[in-house]
Design a protein around this motif. Structure first.
Motif, short mmCIF file in Angstrom:
data_model
loop_
_atom_site.label_atom_id
_atom_site.label_comp_id
_atom_site.label_asym_id
_atom_site.label_seq_id
_atom_site.Cartn_x
_atom_site.Cartn_y
_atom_site.Cartn_z
N ASP A 298 45.94 25.98 43.20
CA ASP A 298 46.94 26.76 43.93
C ASP A 298 48.02 27.29 42.99
OD1 ASP A 298 48.21 27.54 46.58
OD2 ASP A 298 49.80 26.36 45.65
N ALA A 299 48.26 28.60 43.04
CA ALA A 299 49.21 29.21 42.12
C ALA A 299 50.64 28.73 42.38
CB ALA A 299 49.14 30.74 42.24
N TYR B 50 32.44 31.33 40.97
CA TYR B 50 33.69 31.96 41.40
C TYR B 50 33.48 32.75 42.69
CZ TYR B 50 34.88 31.43 36.36
OH TYR B 50 35.11 30.99 35.08
N ALA C 91 35.16 31.97 46.38
CA ALA C 91 36.05 32.98 46.96
C ALA C 91 35.56 33.41 48.34
CB ALA C 91 36.15 34.17 46.03
N ALA D 121 39.58 31.64 48.32
CA ALA D 121 40.37 31.21 47.16
C ALA D 121 40.44 32.33 46.13
CB ALA D 121 39.74 29.97 46.54
N PRO D 122 41.43 32.28 45.24
CA PRO D 122 41.49 33.27 44.16
C PRO D 122 40.21 33.24 43.32
CG PRO D 122 43.52 31.99 44.26
CD PRO D 122 42.55 31.32 45.18
N TYR D 123 39.82 34.37 42.81
CA TYR D 123 38.66 34.44 41.93
C TYR D 123 38.94 33.57 40.70
CZ TYR D 123 34.82 36.38 39.18
OH TYR D 123 33.67 36.53 38.43
N VAL E 189 38.44 30.11 41.05
CA VAL E 189 38.38 28.76 41.62
C VAL E 189 36.91 28.44 41.92
CG1 VAL E 189 39.11 27.27 43.51
CG2 VAL E 189 40.69 28.99 42.59
N ARG F 284 39.96 25.52 38.49
CA ARG F 284 40.29 26.94 38.39
C ARG F 284 40.24 27.38 36.93
NH1 ARG F 284 45.58 30.13 40.96
NH2 ARG F 284 45.03 32.21 40.17
N HIS G 29 41.27 30.77 34.51
CA HIS G 29 42.41 31.67 34.63
C HIS G 29 42.26 32.96 33.82
CE1 HIS G 29 43.92 27.51 35.14
NE2 HIS G 29 44.62 28.04 36.12
N GLU G 30 42.81 34.02 34.36
CA GLU G 30 43.07 35.20 33.54
C GLU G 30 44.21 34.87 32.58
OE1 GLU G 30 44.03 38.45 36.05
OE2 GLU G 30 41.97 38.77 36.76
N HIS H 155 47.62 35.67 33.83
CA HIS H 155 48.18 34.71 34.79
C HIS H 155 48.91 33.58 34.06
CE1 HIS H 155 48.50 32.08 38.29
NE2 HIS H 155 47.94 31.12 37.57
#
Length: 215
Positions: free
Chosen positions: A112-113, A150, A154, A159-161, A163, A173, A175-176, A179
């Motif tokens: 979670d961000a 991923y 999603a 969920a965010p791409y 995860v 997760r 990450h980019e 991010h």
């Protein structure tokens, strides 16, 4: 590495048996006094603290969500200081308590961000002005296996791409890079380097390490 959103059962079970491998770049810490107060957040079984102790660092504190990982660390390295996180990400330390914080393969365990931002804010609080936050974490992978993981996560959970669920049940997760840089917006970026690491389940993965200074 034991910190996660709501996955204590995983990290107190199979997760407590894992081997963690992200390497420490000693060159990034050569200017530090060996008496610098160092916090390893998500310390697992104390691998990094043991390495730093071998380099002569004397004031080392490790914290982790998992009592099983902390107990493993105490058995392996009885001379080091470990504590279980009772209310992560809150730390029972006053502001400006540490000169250095290590955050190795922890953000990957926090999908979670908002929870990631809360953690980074807490680490900013406990660092002295000018203190260093050393992050090592995993980037988005471009191989077929990971792209499928991923996309599946999603689609199923919104969920965010990036995860995904590991084969043994951990939700993680990747990450980019943008991010991760955004998470550290309250810091001055000092060093950044890409690297290849082994994952806890024996795969190879692209990662990045960032050294950031608290403003």
């Amino acid at each position: 590495m034991g910190h996660s959103d709501n996955q204590l059962a995983y990290w107190d079970g199979i997760g407590a048996t894992k081997t963690f491998t992200h390497p420490l770049d000693r060159g990034w810490l050569t200017d530090l006094d060996p008496t610098a107060r160092v916090l390893d957040y998500g310390c697992g079984y104390g691998r990094l603290m043991g390495e730093l102790s071998g380099y002569g660092f004397t004031d080392l504190t490790g914290v982790d969500l998992s009592p099983a990982l902390v107990e493993r660390g105490r058995r392996l390295r009885p001379g080091l200081r470990f504590a279980v996180l009772e209310e992560p990400p809150h730390l029972p330390h006053p502001a400006a308590s540490f000169e250095v914080v290590l955050l190795f393969a922890v953000l990957t365990c926090i999908p979670d961000a908002a929870a990631q931002r809360a953690l980074v804010a807490e680490l900013h609080r406990v660092l002295v002005p000018g203190g260093l936050l050393y992050v090592s974490d995993l980037l988005l992978q471009d191989d077929e296996r990971n792209r499928a993981r991923y996309a599946d996560h999603a689609e199923r959970f919104g969920a965010p791409y990036g995860v995904f669920t590991t084969s043994d049940g951990a939700v993680c997760r990747h990450h980019e890079l943008a991010h991760l840089r955004t998470l550290l917006a309250g810091f001055e970026l000092v060093h950044e380097r890409p690297l290849d690491v082994g994952t806890m389940n024996g795969h190879r993965a692209q990662a990045v390490q960032l050294l950031a200074r608290r403003r």
